[in-house]
Design a protein around this motif. Structure first.
Motif, PDB file in Angstrom:
ATOM      1  N   ALA A  26      54.801 -16.691  60.878  1.00 13.16           N
ATOM      2  CA  ALA A  26      56.049 -17.116  60.234  1.00 13.16           C
ATOM      3  C   ALA A  26      56.929 -17.963  61.157  1.00 13.16           C
ATOM      4  O   ALA A  26      57.416 -19.025  60.724  1.00 13.16           O
ATOM      5  N   PRO A  27      57.155 -17.571  62.414  1.00 11.69           N
ATOM      6  CA  PRO A  27      58.003 -18.409  63.274  1.00 11.69           C
ATOM      7  C   PRO A  27      57.407 -19.800  63.530  1.00 11.69           C
ATOM      8  O   PRO A  27      58.133 -20.789  63.559  1.00 11.69           O
ATOM      9  N   MET A  36      56.083 -25.511  55.223  1.00 12.92           N
ATOM     10  CA  MET A  36      56.584 -24.312  54.543  1.00 12.92           C
ATOM     11  C   MET A  36      56.810 -24.576  53.059  1.00 12.92           C
ATOM     12  O   MET A  36      56.502 -23.725  52.222  1.00 12.92           O
ATOM     13  N   ALA A  37      57.315 -25.741  52.720  1.00  8.33           N
ATOM     14  CA  ALA A  37      57.545 -26.074  51.309  1.00  8.33           C
ATOM     15  C   ALA A  37      56.228 -26.088  50.534  1.00  8.33           C
ATOM     16  O   ALA A  37      56.162 -25.597  49.408  1.00  8.33           O
ATOM     17  N   VAL A  38      55.184 -26.634  51.154  1.00  5.12           N
ATOM     18  CA  VAL A  38      53.867 -26.664  50.506  1.00  5.12           C
ATOM     19  C   VAL A  38      53.321 -25.247  50.363  1.00  5.12           C
ATOM     20  O   VAL A  38      52.804 -24.871  49.314  1.00  5.12           O
ATOM     21  N   LEU A  39      53.441 -24.456  51.425  1.00  7.82           N
ATOM     22  CA  LEU A  39      52.875 -23.105  51.410  1.00  7.82           C
ATOM     23  C   LEU A  39      53.596 -22.198  50.422  1.00  7.82           C
ATOM     24  O   LEU A  39      52.965 -21.395  49.744  1.00  7.82           O
ATOM     25  N   ARG A  40      54.884 -22.309  50.351  1.00  4.79           N
ATOM     26  CA  ARG A  40      55.668 -21.455  49.450  1.00  4.79           C
ATOM     27  C   ARG A  40      55.623 -21.953  48.013  1.00  4.79           C
ATOM     28  O   ARG A  40      55.702 -21.166  47.081  1.00  4.79           O
ATOM     29  N   PRO A  62      48.499 -29.895  58.224  1.00  8.49           N
ATOM     30  CA  PRO A  62      48.072 -30.798  59.294  1.00  8.49           C
ATOM     31  C   PRO A  62      47.338 -30.039  60.409  1.00  8.49           C
ATOM     32  O   PRO A  62      47.696 -28.899  60.730  1.00  8.49           O
ATOM     33  N   GLU A  63      46.305 -30.685  60.966  1.00  4.85           N
ATOM     34  CA  GLU A  63      45.503 -30.032  62.003  1.00  4.85           C
ATOM     35  C   GLU A  63      46.356 -29.525  63.156  1.00  4.85           C
ATOM     36  O   GLU A  63      46.107 -28.451  63.689  1.00  4.85           O
ATOM     37  N   ALA A  64      47.363 -30.299  63.558  1.00  2.59           N
ATOM     38  CA  ALA A  64      48.203 -29.892  64.689  1.00  2.59           C
ATOM     39  C   ALA A  64      48.933 -28.583  64.389  1.00  2.59           C
ATOM     40  O   ALA A  64      49.022 -27.702  65.252  1.00  2.59           O
ATOM     41  N   VAL A  65      49.442 -28.444  63.178  1.00  2.00           N
ATOM     42  CA  VAL A  65      50.152 -27.219  62.784  1.00  2.00           C
ATOM     43  C   VAL A  65      49.175 -26.060  62.682  1.00  2.00           C
ATOM     44  O   VAL A  65      49.439 -24.964  63.196  1.00  2.00           O
TER      45      VAL A  65
END
Length: 114
Positions: A26-27, A36-40, A62-65
């Motif tokens: 989460a952090p 977060m907008a996409v995931l939620r 994104p791969e970096a995230v």
């Protein structure tokens, strides 16, 4: 959840793997509002871990995230060890959560390396 007695003699209450993982991811995900907008989506109560894993498999995150999240989990894996050792059910929850992601990632990808 209550862990059944295991051959190693462990028993007792263990923190669910999902709770541990959510507290780790989460952090990291919270730093990226777009992700977060996409995931939620439209549901602020949507399972963050499940959404992350699904959207990482589908290459939406994104791969970096994704790499940062997985590296965070790997760096804190010790938090999962006791739960997984003490509760076979929690081990299988962890395994079945991550196995599709590992199976779908290409070996050369940074996500797989994470």
């Amino acid at each position: 959840s209550i862990a059944p007695s295991t051959p190693g003699g462990f028993s007792g209450v263990v923190k669910p793997v999902g709770d541990i993982l959510k507290s780790l991811i989460a952090p990291v995900l919270g730093e990226n509002q777009e992700v977060m907008a996409v995931l939620r989506g439209d549901d602020p109560d949507r399972d963050l871990l499940g959404a992350f894993l699904e959207n990482t498999r589908n290459q939406v995150v994104p791969e970096a995230v994704a790499s940062q999240v997985l590296e965070t989990i790997a760096g804190r894996a010790g938090l999962l060890v006791n739960t997984c050792i003490q509760s076979p059910t929690e081990f299988w929850k962890c395994w079945t959560s991550f196995m599709p992601l590992v199976a779908d990632c290409q070996e050369q990808s940074p996500v797989f390396e994470s």
